[in-house]
Design an enzyme around this catalytic site. Sequence first.
Site, PDB file in Angstrom:
ATOM      1  N   ASN A 182     -11.951   3.433  -3.370  1.00 13.31           N
ATOM      2  CA  ASN A 182     -11.015   2.503  -2.735  1.00 13.31           C
ATOM      3  C   ASN A 182     -11.410   2.414  -1.264  1.00 13.31           C
ATOM      4  O   ASN A 182     -11.074   3.294  -0.470  1.00 13.31           O
ATOM      5  CB  ASN A 182      -9.594   3.057  -2.913  1.00 13.31           C
ATOM      6  CG  ASN A 182      -8.539   2.154  -2.319  1.00 13.31           C
ATOM      7  OD1 ASN A 182      -8.859   1.151  -1.666  1.00 13.31           O
ATOM      8  ND2 ASN A 182      -7.290   2.501  -2.514  1.00 13.31           N
ATOM      9  N   ARG A 235     -11.400  -0.456  -6.441  1.00 15.20           N
ATOM     10  CA  ARG A 235     -10.185  -1.221  -6.177  1.00 15.20           C
ATOM     11  C   ARG A 235     -10.531  -2.354  -5.221  1.00 15.20           C
ATOM     12  O   ARG A 235     -11.075  -2.111  -4.135  1.00 15.20           O
ATOM     13  CB  ARG A 235      -9.134  -0.315  -5.558  1.00 15.20           C
ATOM     14  CG  ARG A 235      -7.884  -1.081  -5.259  1.00 15.20           C
ATOM     15  CD  ARG A 235      -6.844  -0.224  -4.617  1.00 15.20           C
ATOM     16  NE  ARG A 235      -5.683  -1.050  -4.337  1.00 15.20           N
ATOM     17  CZ  ARG A 235      -4.828  -0.819  -3.363  1.00 15.20           C
ATOM     18  NH1 ARG A 235      -4.993   0.217  -2.575  1.00 15.20           N
ATOM     19  NH2 ARG A 235      -3.811  -1.612  -3.178  1.00 15.20           N
ATOM     20  N   HIS A 275      -0.494  -5.026  -5.330  1.00 14.12           N
ATOM     21  CA  HIS A 275      -0.001  -3.823  -6.028  1.00 14.12           C
ATOM     22  C   HIS A 275       0.012  -4.033  -7.546  1.00 14.12           C
ATOM     23  O   HIS A 275       0.823  -3.426  -8.263  1.00 14.12           O
ATOM     24  CB  HIS A 275       1.438  -3.462  -5.600  1.00 14.12           C
ATOM     25  CG  HIS A 275       1.554  -2.925  -4.209  1.00 14.12           C
ATOM     26  ND1 HIS A 275       2.630  -3.206  -3.386  1.00 14.12           N
ATOM     27  CD2 HIS A 275       0.753  -2.114  -3.497  1.00 14.12           C
ATOM     28  CE1 HIS A 275       2.475  -2.586  -2.224  1.00 14.12           C
ATOM     29  NE2 HIS A 275       1.328  -1.923  -2.257  1.00 14.12           N
ATOM     30  N   ASN A 299       4.267   2.716   2.058  1.00 17.69           N
ATOM     31  CA  ASN A 299       4.068   2.173   3.402  1.00 17.69           C
ATOM     32  C   ASN A 299       3.909   0.653   3.305  1.00 17.69           C
ATOM     33  O   ASN A 299       4.427  -0.100   4.102  1.00 17.69           O
ATOM     34  CB  ASN A 299       2.871   2.846   4.052  1.00 17.69           C
ATOM     35  CG  ASN A 299       2.926   2.708   5.548  1.00 17.69           C
ATOM     36  OD1 ASN A 299       4.005   2.652   6.137  1.00 17.69           O
ATOM     37  ND2 ASN A 299       1.769   2.584   6.164  1.00 17.69           N
ATOM     38  N   ARG A 329       4.741  -3.597   8.452  1.00 20.54           N
ATOM     39  CA  ARG A 329       4.687  -5.060   8.260  1.00 20.54           C
ATOM     40  C   ARG A 329       6.099  -5.621   8.160  1.00 20.54           C
ATOM     41  O   ARG A 329       6.993  -4.984   7.625  1.00 20.54           O
ATOM     42  CB  ARG A 329       3.923  -5.415   6.982  1.00 20.54           C
ATOM     43  CG  ARG A 329       2.480  -5.029   7.017  1.00 20.54           C
ATOM     44  CD  ARG A 329       1.765  -5.555   5.773  1.00 20.54           C
ATOM     45  NE  ARG A 329       0.636  -4.724   5.453  1.00 20.54           N
ATOM     46  CZ  ARG A 329       0.400  -4.196   4.252  1.00 20.54           C
ATOM     47  NH1 ARG A 329       1.218  -4.449   3.239  1.00 20.54           N
ATOM     48  NH2 ARG A 329      -0.642  -3.439   4.051  1.00 20.54           N
ATOM     49  N   GLY A 346       5.870   6.038  -2.590  1.00 21.02           N
ATOM     50  CA  GLY A 346       6.333   7.226  -1.855  1.00 21.02           C
ATOM     51  C   GLY A 346       7.825   7.219  -1.571  1.00 21.02           C
ATOM     52  O   GLY A 346       8.504   8.243  -1.724  1.00 21.02           O
ATOM     53  N   GLU A 389      -1.730   4.164 -10.021  1.00 19.73           N
ATOM     54  CA  GLU A 389      -2.712   3.071  -9.922  1.00 19.73           C
ATOM     55  C   GLU A 389      -4.107   3.558 -10.280  1.00 19.73           C
ATOM     56  O   GLU A 389      -4.892   2.857 -10.903  1.00 19.73           O
ATOM     57  CB  GLU A 389      -2.737   2.542  -8.485  1.00 19.73           C
ATOM     58  CG  GLU A 389      -1.528   1.731  -8.115  1.00 19.73           C
ATOM     59  CD  GLU A 389      -1.336   1.613  -6.609  1.00 19.73           C
ATOM     60  OE1 GLU A 389      -1.053   2.644  -5.953  1.00 19.73           O
ATOM     61  OE2 GLU A 389      -1.458   0.505  -6.081  1.00 19.73           O
TER      62      GLU A 389
HETATM   63  P1  AMP Z   1       3.029   5.707   0.005  1.00 21.10           P
HETATM   64  O1  AMP Z   1       2.465   4.595   0.849  1.00 21.10           O
HETATM   65  O2  AMP Z   1       3.321   5.296  -1.413  1.00 21.10           O
HETATM   66  O3  AMP Z   1       2.246   6.996   0.088  1.00 21.10           O
HETATM   67  O4  AMP Z   1       4.479   6.066   0.628  1.00 21.10           O
HETATM   68  C1  AMP Z   1       4.629   6.491   1.941  1.00 21.10           C
HETATM   69  C2  AMP Z   1       6.104   6.475   2.294  1.00 21.10           C
HETATM   70  O5  AMP Z   1       6.826   7.355   1.418  1.00 21.10           O
HETATM   71  C3  AMP Z   1       6.397   6.959   3.715  1.00 21.10           C
HETATM   72  O6  AMP Z   1       7.342   6.093   4.326  1.00 21.10           O
HETATM   73  C4  AMP Z   1       7.024   8.318   3.475  1.00 21.10           C
HETATM   74  O7  AMP Z   1       7.912   8.668   4.513  1.00 21.10           O
HETATM   75  C5  AMP Z   1       7.769   8.077   2.184  1.00 21.10           C
HETATM   76  N1  AMP Z   1       8.159   9.362   1.602  1.00 21.10           N
HETATM   77  C6  AMP Z   1       7.370  10.319   1.096  1.00 21.10           C
HETATM   78  N2  AMP Z   1       8.114  11.407   0.747  1.00 21.10           N
HETATM   79  C7  AMP Z   1       9.409  11.112   1.046  1.00 21.10           C
HETATM   80  C8  AMP Z   1      10.652  11.808   0.940  1.00 21.10           C
HETATM   81  N3  AMP Z   1      10.713  13.027   0.448  1.00 21.10           N
HETATM   82  N4  AMP Z   1      11.771  11.178   1.335  1.00 21.10           N
HETATM   83  C9  AMP Z   1      11.722   9.931   1.841  1.00 21.10           C
HETATM   84  N5  AMP Z   1      10.582   9.224   1.983  1.00 21.10           N
HETATM   85  C10 AMP Z   1       9.435   9.803   1.590  1.00 21.10           C
END
Ligand code: AMP
Length: 402
Positions: free
Chosen positions: A11, A92, A181, A212, A242, A332, A386
């Site tokens: 990726n 990807r 996505h 994110n 964003r 996340g 993914e």
């Molecule tokens: P991703 O881009 O899927 O890795 O997600 C990242 C986002 O998930 C960030 O905003 C993190 O703060 C959020 N995140 C990860 N763990 C937690 C948690 N335990 N509680 C709240 N948000 C989380």
Amino acid sequence: MANPDLVLILNCGSSSLKFAALDPGSGKEFLCGQANALGGAAAKLIWRYRAQNGAQKLSRDDDDTTVIRALVDRFDGQWSELKNRLIAIGHRVVHGGELFASSVLIDEEVLSAIQSCCELAPLHNPVALQGIQAALAAFPQLPQVAVFDTAFHQSMPDYAYLYALPYRLYQEHHIRRYGMHGSSHRYISERSAQLLGRPTPEVNIISAHLGNGASIAAIKGGYSVDTSMGLTPLEGLVMGTRCGDLDPGLLLYLGRTLNYSLGEIEQLLNRESGLIGLSGLSNDCRALEQAAEDGHTGARLALEVFCYRLAKYIAAYTIPLHRVTALVFTGGIGENSAWVRDRTTAWLNGLAYQLDPALNEKIRFGAEGRISRQNTPEVLVIPTREDWVIAKDTAQLARGGD
Ligand code: AMP
């Protein structure tokens, strides 16, 4: 199987390259890692192999191409046990335009088709292409497959994907909504059906991928019928940095009245908006929840805007689906934030949504399952995979399926 065949997933981004070696059958990961901060003084390659972490410092000159060569060296050395098990490489690729509705084996024709989509995703596709070229040179014996973020949403009907702009812009310049996505939303639709014990064609899912980057999709019987991202990943939900949906007149105002240049507008909307812009604090949901609890007004407001916008999209997607089998949280934030899930569904009480507070607290950190009360609309949490979708498509095409 003790030593299953593996797929190497790449990726490639502009400042990072993520990689993983996966068994496409079980989804088990045998190696994963990433090159971070490429082009900067802190650039480094980190990985996890056999339950141990490793790291290698990179130079400022290293890019996707030289990182892929570094991976080859490691497959010839420390990771040699994995090398002969690699059967294919899956890449990807963010944008496949209208040219790709599914994953494809890469050949010259596919390379030029991906090239032709570069103007639709100038920040993403050129780096992905560079990575593919480097991987073709570094692993000439392995079949390579492109898996597109946009492909799953090619089933959207025209009334969902068209902007109300002059039609010629679509005809001549392919300006329309594409969605991203796709691999995540596809996984969520298939996994939800499994969890609900019903065939995919019988389930209608609202899939909220909240990371994110964030997007939501309405998936009818396994087919995407609407999604929140558009021509670019900027449209739709509030994201980490964003802005999501805006009044397009605002762009004119920024340019004409506030004298922003195009570059400044791009930076503002992509990197300085969303949760970080509203809170003035962070794009990290965890940090914002903590700060909101400690009384930080900006953090509370950012999370409120995030949940309200999300709830409006969920309600809107009952329209294309007619009957919603389940709302699913992933990404996340969706997988971990009981607070966001609670606040969002609280807005949806009018549609009878109600969470079970104990289940909502419990189903986090990689757990999977239902978080809604009995006899209320089904709400599930499913950790997205993914990478597994990419590995499965890649193995299938490499083994001669379509
Ligand atoms: P991703 O881009 O899927 O890795 O997600 C990242 C986002 O998930 C960030 O905003 C993190 O703060 C959020 N995140 C990860 N763990 C937690 C948690 N335990 N509680 C709240 N948000 C989380």
